[in-house]
Write a protein that holds these residues in place. Sequence first.
Motif, PDB file in Angstrom:
ATOM      1  N   GLU A 129      -2.469  10.175 -11.033  1.00  0.00           N
ATOM      2  CA  GLU A 129      -1.938   9.882 -12.364  1.00  0.00           C
ATOM      3  C   GLU A 129      -0.537   9.279 -12.312  1.00  0.00           C
ATOM      4  OE1 GLU A 129      -2.460  13.662 -14.198  1.00  0.00           O
ATOM      5  OE2 GLU A 129      -4.503  13.226 -14.894  1.00  0.00           O
ATOM      6  N   GLN A 130       0.204   9.559 -11.231  1.00  0.00           N
ATOM      7  CA  GLN A 130       1.533   8.965 -11.078  1.00  0.00           C
ATOM      8  C   GLN A 130       1.457   7.482 -10.695  1.00  0.00           C
ATOM      9  OE1 GLN A 130       4.242  10.876 -11.866  1.00  0.00           O
ATOM     10  NE2 GLN A 130       2.648  12.366 -12.385  1.00  0.00           N
ATOM     11  N   GLN A 131       0.278   7.045 -10.230  1.00  0.00           N
ATOM     12  CA  GLN A 131       0.128   5.665  -9.764  1.00  0.00           C
ATOM     13  C   GLN A 131      -0.353   4.710 -10.851  1.00  0.00           C
ATOM     14  OE1 GLN A 131      -2.761   6.351  -6.621  1.00  0.00           O
ATOM     15  NE2 GLN A 131      -1.170   6.212  -5.063  1.00  0.00           N
ATOM     16  N   LYS A 132      -0.807   5.244 -11.961  1.00  0.00           N
ATOM     17  CA  LYS A 132      -1.434   4.392 -12.967  1.00  0.00           C
ATOM     18  C   LYS A 132      -0.427   3.410 -13.544  1.00  0.00           C
ATOM     19  CE  LYS A 132      -4.599   4.626 -16.891  1.00  0.00           C
ATOM     20  NZ  LYS A 132      -5.355   5.507 -17.806  1.00  0.00           N
ATOM     21  N   GLU A 133      -0.785   2.148 -13.532  1.00  0.00           N
ATOM     22  CA  GLU A 133       0.092   1.098 -14.038  1.00  0.00           C
ATOM     23  C   GLU A 133      -0.234   0.801 -15.501  1.00  0.00           C
ATOM     24  OE1 GLU A 133      -0.302  -2.308 -11.558  1.00  0.00           O
ATOM     25  OE2 GLU A 133       0.360  -1.275  -9.743  1.00  0.00           O
ATOM     26  N   SER A 134       0.758   0.327 -16.229  1.00  0.00           N
ATOM     27  CA  SER A 134       0.553  -0.083 -17.614  1.00  0.00           C
ATOM     28  C   SER A 134       1.134  -1.481 -17.802  1.00  0.00           C
ATOM     29  CB  SER A 134       1.218   0.899 -18.580  1.00  0.00           C
ATOM     30  OG  SER A 134       2.599   1.025 -18.283  1.00  0.00           O
ATOM     31  N   THR A 165      -3.639  -2.375  10.462  1.00  0.00           N
ATOM     32  CA  THR A 165      -3.505  -3.076   9.181  1.00  0.00           C
ATOM     33  C   THR A 165      -2.476  -2.433   8.260  1.00  0.00           C
ATOM     34  OG1 THR A 165      -5.359  -1.844   8.210  1.00  0.00           O
ATOM     35  CG2 THR A 165      -5.873  -3.932   9.296  1.00  0.00           C
ATOM     36  N   ALA A 166      -1.880  -1.316   8.673  1.00  0.00           N
ATOM     37  CA  ALA A 166      -0.770  -0.763   7.891  1.00  0.00           C
ATOM     38  C   ALA A 166       0.431  -1.707   7.888  1.00  0.00           C
ATOM     39  CB  ALA A 166      -0.360   0.606   8.449  1.00  0.00           C
ATOM     40  N   ARG A 167       0.376  -2.743   8.717  1.00  0.00           N
ATOM     41  CA  ARG A 167       1.425  -3.775   8.686  1.00  0.00           C
ATOM     42  C   ARG A 167       1.418  -4.532   7.367  1.00  0.00           C
ATOM     43  NH1 ARG A 167       0.027  -7.664  11.485  1.00  0.00           N
ATOM     44  NH2 ARG A 167      -2.068  -6.967  11.995  1.00  0.00           N
ATOM     45  N   PHE A 168       0.244  -4.565   6.695  1.00  0.00           N
ATOM     46  CA  PHE A 168       0.154  -5.348   5.458  1.00  0.00           C
ATOM     47  C   PHE A 168      -0.693  -4.694   4.375  1.00  0.00           C
ATOM     48  CE2 PHE A 168      -2.924  -6.953   8.579  1.00  0.00           C
ATOM     49  CZ  PHE A 168      -4.119  -6.763   7.908  1.00  0.00           C
ATOM     50  N   SER A 169      -1.191  -3.480   4.636  1.00  0.00           N
ATOM     51  CA  SER A 169      -2.075  -2.820   3.672  1.00  0.00           C
ATOM     52  C   SER A 169      -1.520  -1.468   3.257  1.00  0.00           C
ATOM     53  CB  SER A 169      -3.476  -2.635   4.269  1.00  0.00           C
ATOM     54  OG  SER A 169      -4.063  -3.884   4.562  1.00  0.00           O
ATOM     55  N   SER A 170      -2.107  -0.905   2.211  1.00  0.00           N
ATOM     56  CA  SER A 170      -1.630   0.349   1.622  1.00  0.00           C
ATOM     57  C   SER A 170      -2.781   1.330   1.467  1.00  0.00           C
ATOM     58  CB  SER A 170      -1.013   0.073   0.244  1.00  0.00           C
ATOM     59  OG  SER A 170      -0.007  -0.911   0.325  1.00  0.00           O
ATOM     60  N   PRO A 171      -2.466   2.597   1.218  1.00  0.00           N
ATOM     61  CA  PRO A 171      -3.525   3.571   0.940  1.00  0.00           C
ATOM     62  C   PRO A 171      -4.303   3.205  -0.320  1.00  0.00           C
ATOM     63  CG  PRO A 171      -1.438   4.677   1.416  1.00  0.00           C
ATOM     64  CD  PRO A 171      -1.129   3.214   1.255  1.00  0.00           C
ATOM     65  N   LEU A 172      -5.549   3.674  -0.392  1.00  0.00           N
ATOM     66  CA  LEU A 172      -6.326   3.517  -1.618  1.00  0.00           C
ATOM     67  C   LEU A 172      -5.622   4.251  -2.747  1.00  0.00           C
ATOM     68  CD1 LEU A 172      -9.199   2.438  -2.585  1.00  0.00           C
ATOM     69  CD2 LEU A 172      -9.920   4.822  -2.421  1.00  0.00           C
ATOM     70  N   GLY A 173      -5.605   3.629  -3.920  1.00  0.00           N
ATOM     71  CA  GLY A 173      -4.943   4.263  -5.052  1.00  0.00           C
ATOM     72  C   GLY A 173      -5.506   3.772  -6.370  1.00  0.00           C
ATOM     73  N   VAL A 174      -4.974   4.285  -7.439  1.00  0.00           N
ATOM     74  CA  VAL A 174      -5.420   3.886  -8.778  1.00  0.00           C
ATOM     75  C   VAL A 174      -5.294   2.376  -8.954  1.00  0.00           C
ATOM     76  CG1 VAL A 174      -4.882   4.099 -11.239  1.00  0.00           C
ATOM     77  CG2 VAL A 174      -4.880   6.130  -9.784  1.00  0.00           C
ATOM     78  N   TYR A 175      -4.256   1.800  -8.378  1.00  0.00           N
ATOM     79  CA  TYR A 175      -4.022   0.355  -8.503  1.00  0.00           C
ATOM     80  C   TYR A 175      -5.168  -0.470  -7.917  1.00  0.00           C
ATOM     81  CZ  TYR A 175      -1.946   2.190  -4.208  1.00  0.00           C
ATOM     82  OH  TYR A 175      -1.723   2.911  -3.053  1.00  0.00           O
ATOM     83  N   ASP A 176      -5.962   0.115  -7.008  1.00  0.00           N
ATOM     84  CA  ASP A 176      -7.109  -0.605  -6.451  1.00  0.00           C
ATOM     85  C   ASP A 176      -8.250  -0.720  -7.446  1.00  0.00           C
ATOM     86  OD1 ASP A 176      -6.569  -1.225  -3.549  1.00  0.00           O
ATOM     87  OD2 ASP A 176      -6.073   0.897  -3.568  1.00  0.00           O
ATOM     88  N   PHE A 177      -8.193   0.051  -8.517  1.00  0.00           N
ATOM     89  CA  PHE A 177      -9.249   0.032  -9.523  1.00  0.00           C
ATOM     90  C   PHE A 177      -8.760  -0.576 -10.834  1.00  0.00           C
ATOM     91  CE2 PHE A 177     -10.027   3.592  -6.633  1.00  0.00           C
ATOM     92  CZ  PHE A 177     -11.285   3.255  -6.165  1.00  0.00           C
ATOM     93  N   GLN A 178      -7.605  -1.210 -10.791  1.00  0.00           N
ATOM     94  CA  GLN A 178      -7.057  -1.907 -11.948  1.00  0.00           C
ATOM     95  C   GLN A 178      -6.820  -3.372 -11.573  1.00  0.00           C
ATOM     96  OE1 GLN A 178      -3.511   0.638 -12.458  1.00  0.00           O
ATOM     97  NE2 GLN A 178      -4.355   1.280 -14.423  1.00  0.00           N
ATOM     98  N   LYS A 179      -6.863  -4.221 -12.577  1.00  0.00           N
ATOM     99  CA  LYS A 179      -6.518  -5.618 -12.359  1.00  0.00           C
ATOM    100  C   LYS A 179      -5.487  -6.046 -13.397  1.00  0.00           C
ATOM    101  CE  LYS A 179     -10.924  -6.691 -14.595  1.00  0.00           C
ATOM    102  NZ  LYS A 179     -10.438  -6.871 -15.954  1.00  0.00           N
TER     103      LYS A 179
END
Length: 434
Positions: A103-108, A378-392
């Motif tokens: 819930e802390q990751q959700k973007e608006s 790939t941590a050189r350019f990638s991030s953990p899965l998060g809420v942002y992966d399910f938003q556009k």
Amino acid sequence: MSLINRLETSAADFDARLGTLLDREDAASLAIEERVREIVASVRRDGDAAVLDLTRSLDRIRCDSVAELEVPAERLRSALENLSPAPRRALEFAERRIRRYAEQQKESGWLSEDEFGNQLGQRVTPLDRVGVYVPGGRAAYPSSVLMNIVPARVAGVGEIIMVVPAPDGIINDLVLAAAALAGVDRVFTVGGAQAVAALAFGTDTIPPVDKIVGPGNAYVAGAKRQVFGRVGIDSIAGPSEVAIYTDGSLDPDWAALDLFAQAEHDELAQSILICPDTAYLDRVEAAMERLIADMPRAEIIRASLQGRGALIQCRDQAEGLSVVNRIAPEHLELAVAEPEALLPEVRHAGAIFMGHHSPEAFGDYCAGPNHVLPTSGTARFSSPLGVYDFQKRSSIIHCSQRGGQALAGPARALAEAEGLDAHARSAAVRGEPE
């Protein structure tokens, strides 16, 4: 034969030996890629018929239609309701923490106004439908169910379709209970490359999705690679990894168990410990030799440590952290008394576990942050899965009359410089007085 490789950064062959350990190329990958290509093409062409045939032959499930492979909603609810108290409490505890973190990751969205009265901004919307792949077969991973579905739910995804292999028709009730708790919409007992292809292209029974997330074997990873572009994917997951940097203050038994915890995943998992103190590395190796006999998965641990594990002696802290950044590990433990002091020097890591009391195992289950992490450097350019992966995100541009006139001249000039006359004229007419 030694249980684990020993490397020294001062040795002339260190770079070559570390490079060999970090080489993620699989000799069988080309053969797998070709087989995956055949499976994906078959499912795309024949839909349900191909899924049914492959599921019958590979998972030995007797059924007459793909519809029979869908798990009824009542069975999901029943699995949760009938779960024993201890595992149910653990699942609910983990779900709450994962949801709270997500819930802390959700973007608006946002809007702002520039000096010309134009409104510029961003609109954030969830994906319509997501497919979640959950590994099955030899092991059950309810934690993976929670880690993939909970952030999708927090993001507001409209529909979540879960696929999970069920060899011989057997599926773990804990996995089904986790799916019910997380709020999945539909579950199909289909696995492998055929499940990924079905989610990507859709069949008469399995609906197509917008994005596929979740770990799997080499066939699943290969299928995700081949359908990317038709759908989004989270990543191409490789074997699990941990790197531990310590100054020698971590209990050697704890260090050994942390290395074992990663190695027991499978023979290709990687466990590396880095320390400037040779005597400490000797104590860790002795602890590993002593504790290995009590490990139920000792054979897998031995194969992993001998094939890809290492105890690395570095000259000092700075060099040790340089090795960490070269590895770019999925999991990093900073097992020192004051890990905050080292954090600014870490540039590449999927998840960072701080101090002596934060083992990677907590992250796998219930710490809160997602355990779906970048692997294979790939941590050189990638991030953990998060809420942002399910938003556009969609850009918003709303020009006022005055604002359009202000942008018209520069836009026209740039369009003419690029030789795009219609662009130039489209811009120019907005600059004319009405």
